[in-house]
Scaffold this motif. Structure first.
Motif, PDB file in Angstrom:
ATOM      1  N   UNK A   1       7.621  19.386   3.626  1.00  0.00           N
ATOM      2  CA  UNK A   1       7.450  18.698   2.484  1.00  0.00           C
ATOM      3  C   UNK A   1       6.562  17.525   2.744  1.00  0.00           C
ATOM      4  N   UNK A   2       5.767  17.240   1.320  1.00  0.00           N
ATOM      5  CA  UNK A   2       5.056  16.165   1.477  1.00  0.00           C
ATOM      6  C   UNK A   2       5.814  14.781   1.232  1.00  0.00           C
TER       7      UNK A   2
ATOM      8  N   UNK B   1       0.781  -1.077  -0.134  1.00  0.00           N
ATOM      9  CA  UNK B   1       0.052  -0.197   0.064  1.00  0.00           C
ATOM     10  C   UNK B   1       1.079   0.975  -0.026  1.00  0.00           C
ATOM     11  N   UNK B   2       0.514   2.274  -0.934  1.00  0.00           N
ATOM     12  CA  UNK B   2       1.246   3.549  -0.666  1.00  0.00           C
ATOM     13  C   UNK B   2       0.538   4.649  -0.320  1.00  0.00           C
ATOM     14  N   UNK B   3       0.863   5.669   0.173  1.00  0.00           N
ATOM     15  CA  UNK B   3       0.368   6.995   0.830  1.00  0.00           C
ATOM     16  C   UNK B   3       1.583   8.229   0.396  1.00  0.00           C
ATOM     17  N   UNK B   4       0.655   9.251   0.335  1.00  0.00           N
ATOM     18  CA  UNK B   4       1.522  10.593   0.639  1.00  0.00           C
ATOM     19  C   UNK B   4       0.967  11.067   2.048  1.00  0.00           C
ATOM     20  N   UNK B   5       1.908  11.508   2.578  1.00  0.00           N
ATOM     21  CA  UNK B   5       2.040  11.854   4.069  1.00  0.00           C
ATOM     22  C   UNK B   5       2.458  13.306   4.064  1.00  0.00           C
ATOM     23  N   UNK B   6       1.555  14.187   4.671  1.00  0.00           N
ATOM     24  CA  UNK B   6       1.921  15.529   4.992  1.00  0.00           C
ATOM     25  C   UNK B   6       3.107  15.439   5.934  1.00  0.00           C
ATOM     26  N   UNK B   7       4.187  16.265   5.660  1.00  0.00           N
ATOM     27  CA  UNK B   7       5.546  16.290   6.358  1.00  0.00           C
ATOM     28  C   UNK B   7       5.273  16.593   7.742  1.00  0.00           C
TER      29      UNK B   7
ATOM     30  N   UNK C   1       7.346   2.230   5.510  1.00  0.00           N
ATOM     31  CA  UNK C   1       8.630   3.049   5.278  1.00  0.00           C
ATOM     32  C   UNK C   1       8.187   4.386   4.487  1.00  0.00           C
ATOM     33  N   UNK C   2       8.789   5.338   5.273  1.00  0.00           N
ATOM     34  CA  UNK C   2       8.359   6.713   4.572  1.00  0.00           C
ATOM     35  C   UNK C   2       9.798   7.332   4.350  1.00  0.00           C
ATOM     36  N   UNK C   3       9.761   7.714   3.191  1.00  0.00           N
ATOM     37  CA  UNK C   3      11.066   8.338   2.600  1.00  0.00           C
ATOM     38  C   UNK C   3      11.200   9.711   2.792  1.00  0.00           C
ATOM     39  N   UNK C   4      12.252  10.189   3.481  1.00  0.00           N
ATOM     40  CA  UNK C   4      12.384  11.611   4.039  1.00  0.00           C
ATOM     41  C   UNK C   4      13.064  12.371   3.229  1.00  0.00           C
ATOM     42  N   UNK C   5      13.004  13.929   3.303  1.00  0.00           N
ATOM     43  CA  UNK C   5      13.511  14.597   2.328  1.00  0.00           C
ATOM     44  C   UNK C   5      14.983  14.357   2.206  1.00  0.00           C
TER      45      UNK C   5
END
Length: 185
Positions: free
Chosen positions: A157-158, A138-144, A177-181
């Motif tokens: 950043x998103x 599953x994937x998501x965009x996450x408000x920073x 797992x959330x990819x950071x800036x």
């Protein structure tokens, strides 16, 4: 062994969606191969960082998982799990924030060792288990600045993230797992 944390309030969760519901052009080109890669993210990060990789544990305690995590793992509302939040540090910078949910029922018998991960990479253990199977992402965009993120990783950043269930000998656990800036593939 672990502190027990009680949470009455659980923050709003990211809107996780099956990756197959997204058009490929909806996923940013530079991160798409990382979001959809079926191999070990840990191994890939080690290669991309030239071996300059480590795990920094932010939190590891017995908790009640978030609603969508319980649903994904088919857990009852009052069931508990070890929640493990870590940063995957590459070249001295946090590239990925990972949250793992290890249900108590999955931590018996031969998987009992997962209770004591310390600063070991969970991915390395998962991919070395010959019984490991993985459900679709599953994937998501996450408000920073999402309250579901620990303060140490909040940003303006998103962010993009992925999660999936792993089954070891048929017993489930979940990794997001959330990819950071600082992550630059």
């Amino acid at each position: 062994m672990y502190a027990v944390r009680h949470y009455r309030y659980q923050p709003d969760e990211p809107q996780w969606r099956d990756y197959r519901c997204l058009l490929s052009e909806q996923l940013p080109r530079e991160i798409r191969p990382w979001l959809l890669d079926r191999g070990s993210l840990t191994a890939r990060l080690v290669r991309a960082s030239g071996g300059d990789f480590r795990v920094q544990v932010l939190e590891q305690s017995w908790q009640c998982p978030r609603g969508s995590e319980r649903h994904l793992l088919d857990m009852g509302e009052r069931k508990r799990a070890i929640i493990r939040e870590v940063l995957l540090i590459c070249r001295g910078e946090p590239w990925v924030f990972a949250r793992s949910v290890l249900p108590a029922a999955s931590l018996e018998g031969r998987l009992r060792h997962l209770r004591k991960l310390k600063d070991s990479a969970l991915g390395a253990l998962l991919f070395s288990d010959p019984s490991m199977q993985r459900a679709p992402y599953e994937v998501a965009t996450i408000a920073g600045d999402d309250s579901a993120l620990p303060p140490a990783v909040r940003t303006d950043t998103t962010l993009w993230g992925r999660r999936s269930c792993f089954f070891l000998g048929g017993l489930p656990l979940m990794v997001s797992e959330i990819f950071l800036p600082a992550f630059r593939p």
